[in-house]
Design an enzyme around this catalytic site. Structure first.
Site, PDB file in Angstrom:
ATOM      1  N   ARG A   6      10.120  -6.266  -7.795  1.00  0.00           N
ATOM      2  CA  ARG A   6       8.830  -5.619  -8.027  1.00  0.00           C
ATOM      3  C   ARG A   6       8.772  -5.130  -9.464  1.00  0.00           C
ATOM      4  O   ARG A   6       9.803  -4.761 -10.043  1.00  0.00           O
ATOM      5  CB  ARG A   6       8.619  -4.429  -7.080  1.00  0.00           C
ATOM      6  CG  ARG A   6       8.606  -4.817  -5.611  1.00  0.00           C
ATOM      7  CD  ARG A   6       8.593  -3.589  -4.736  1.00  0.00           C
ATOM      8  NE  ARG A   6       8.733  -3.914  -3.331  1.00  0.00           N
ATOM      9  CZ  ARG A   6       9.027  -3.039  -2.390  1.00  0.00           C
ATOM     10  NH1 ARG A   6       9.209  -1.780  -2.698  1.00  0.00           N
ATOM     11  NH2 ARG A   6       9.119  -3.423  -1.125  1.00  0.00           N
ATOM     12  N   LYS A  37       3.982   4.198   6.133  1.00  0.00           N
ATOM     13  CA  LYS A  37       3.132   3.042   5.857  1.00  0.00           C
ATOM     14  C   LYS A  37       2.814   2.252   7.127  1.00  0.00           C
ATOM     15  O   LYS A  37       2.295   1.149   7.057  1.00  0.00           O
ATOM     16  CB  LYS A  37       3.810   2.144   4.831  1.00  0.00           C
ATOM     17  CG  LYS A  37       4.038   2.834   3.491  1.00  0.00           C
ATOM     18  CD  LYS A  37       4.644   1.874   2.495  1.00  0.00           C
ATOM     19  CE  LYS A  37       4.922   2.582   1.187  1.00  0.00           C
ATOM     20  NZ  LYS A  37       5.434   1.644   0.171  1.00  0.00           N
ATOM     21  N   PRO A  68       0.818  -1.211   0.000  1.00  0.00           N
ATOM     22  CA  PRO A  68       0.000   0.000   0.000  1.00  0.00           C
ATOM     23  C   PRO A  68       0.856   1.268   0.000  1.00  0.00           C
ATOM     24  O   PRO A  68       1.932   1.318   0.580  1.00  0.00           O
ATOM     25  CB  PRO A  68      -0.805  -0.122   1.289  1.00  0.00           C
ATOM     26  CG  PRO A  68      -0.821  -1.583   1.591  1.00  0.00           C
ATOM     27  CD  PRO A  68       0.493  -2.096   1.117  1.00  0.00           C
ATOM     28  N   GLU A  69       0.330   2.292  -0.650  1.00  0.00           N
ATOM     29  CA  GLU A  69       0.986   3.591  -0.661  1.00  0.00           C
ATOM     30  C   GLU A  69       0.605   4.358   0.612  1.00  0.00           C
ATOM     31  O   GLU A  69      -0.344   4.018   1.321  1.00  0.00           O
ATOM     32  CB  GLU A  69       0.552   4.379  -1.896  1.00  0.00           C
ATOM     33  CG  GLU A  69       0.554   3.581  -3.188  1.00  0.00           C
ATOM     34  CD  GLU A  69       1.926   3.397  -3.798  1.00  0.00           C
ATOM     35  OE1 GLU A  69       2.755   4.311  -3.689  1.00  0.00           O
ATOM     36  OE2 GLU A  69       2.163   2.349  -4.410  1.00  0.00           O
TER      37      GLU A  69
END
Length: 275
Positions: free
Chosen positions: A261, A51, A2-3
């Site tokens: 990624r 985060k 998640p950002e």
């Protein structure tokens, strides 16, 4: 992963559901804290730090959690069916008379003294959505290792906190640099503008249900042909658009792995190495 804007929204939902209310159930399903019971205590607030999520409870205690790749917090009404995943994926349950917050697949979950929160988040750089935001420090951190690939430097939460893989791809596109360009090779004005743009993007999306970056002006320059331009359904410049035409120049977007990624870039609009 998640950002920072997603984590901020999660913190806001948890705060609305829990803060100022007494816990009627407190269940941590991780071996180290399985016997902890804060039932009867009041939740003071829930905040995000980059985060990370910090749920502060009466008595000087903080529940620290991190979503990483697929963790999630869900909030339910008392009679609502829990739909966040199978029961064996539940790691935390915090309930009061009005709401139940259920944490699924949380890879990081620990109970610590509030005064010791720095042990969990003290290593983070300036938070793009936090009160500690400092663009000069963020820029200095980002450029501290000039030979490091830009994409890796942006994702390093010790430099500036809140950027995930989506914003990494979009920021590199807006900086006209591939994710593998050495961060020290960015022109000084571009590097400074990159930090400013990161702040603008996360601020613009902090309350949006659907993230969008295409309202930010694309890099200028001649292309091999006119791109289609961002339509009403095109919310991102390059992320997740492999083999589709660049919205600025029409060149097919490429993708490759960077540090396990996916990275996305336009081979015409962005300069630099591609691995």
């Amino acid at each position: 992963m998640p950002e920072g804007d997603t984590v901020l929204q999660t913190a806001a939902r948890l705060h609305t559901a829990l803060a100022g209310r007494t816990l009627t159930r407190f269940d941590l399903r991780v071996p180290r804290f399985a016997t902890a019971d804060l039932t009867g205590r009041t939740v003071l607030d829930v905040i995000s730090r980059g985060k990370h999520l910090l749920t502060r409870v009466e008595g000087g205690l903080t529940l620290h959690s991190h979503l990483r790749m697929d963790g999630a917090w869900r909030v339910y009404a008392p009679d609502e069916r829990w739909r966040g995943g199978p029961a064996h994926q539940i790691r935390a349950i915090l309930a009061n008379t009005e709401h139940t917050a259920v944490g699924y697949r949380l890879p990081v979950l620990e109970l610590l003294r509030t005064r010791d929160e720095a042990k969990a988040v003290g290593h983070l750089g300036p938070d793009l959505l936090g009160p500690d935001w400092d663009p000069e420090t963020a820029l200095r951190n980002l450029l501290a290792d000039p030979g490091r690939p830009l994409g890796e430097a942006l994702l390093d939460q010790r430099n500036l906190a809140g950027i995930g893989n989506i914003y990494k791809a979009e920021l590199c596109f807006l900086a006209r640099a591939t994710p593998w360009l050495a961060v020290g090779d960015l022109p000084a004005p571009t590097a400074a503008r990159l930090v400013t743009t990161a702040k603008q993007l996360l601020e613009a999306n902090r309350d949006r249900p659907m993230r969008t970056t295409t309202t930010t002006r694309a890099p200028r320059g001649p292309g091999p042909g006119p791109g289609p331009g961002p339509g009403p359904k095109e919310r991102l410049w390059v992320y997740g658009r492999a083999d589709r035409p660049c919205l600025r120049c029409g060149t097919p977007i490429r993708t490759a792995d960077q540090d396990a990624r996916p990275a996305y870039w336009c081979p015409h609009c962005q300069s630099g190495p591609t691995s």
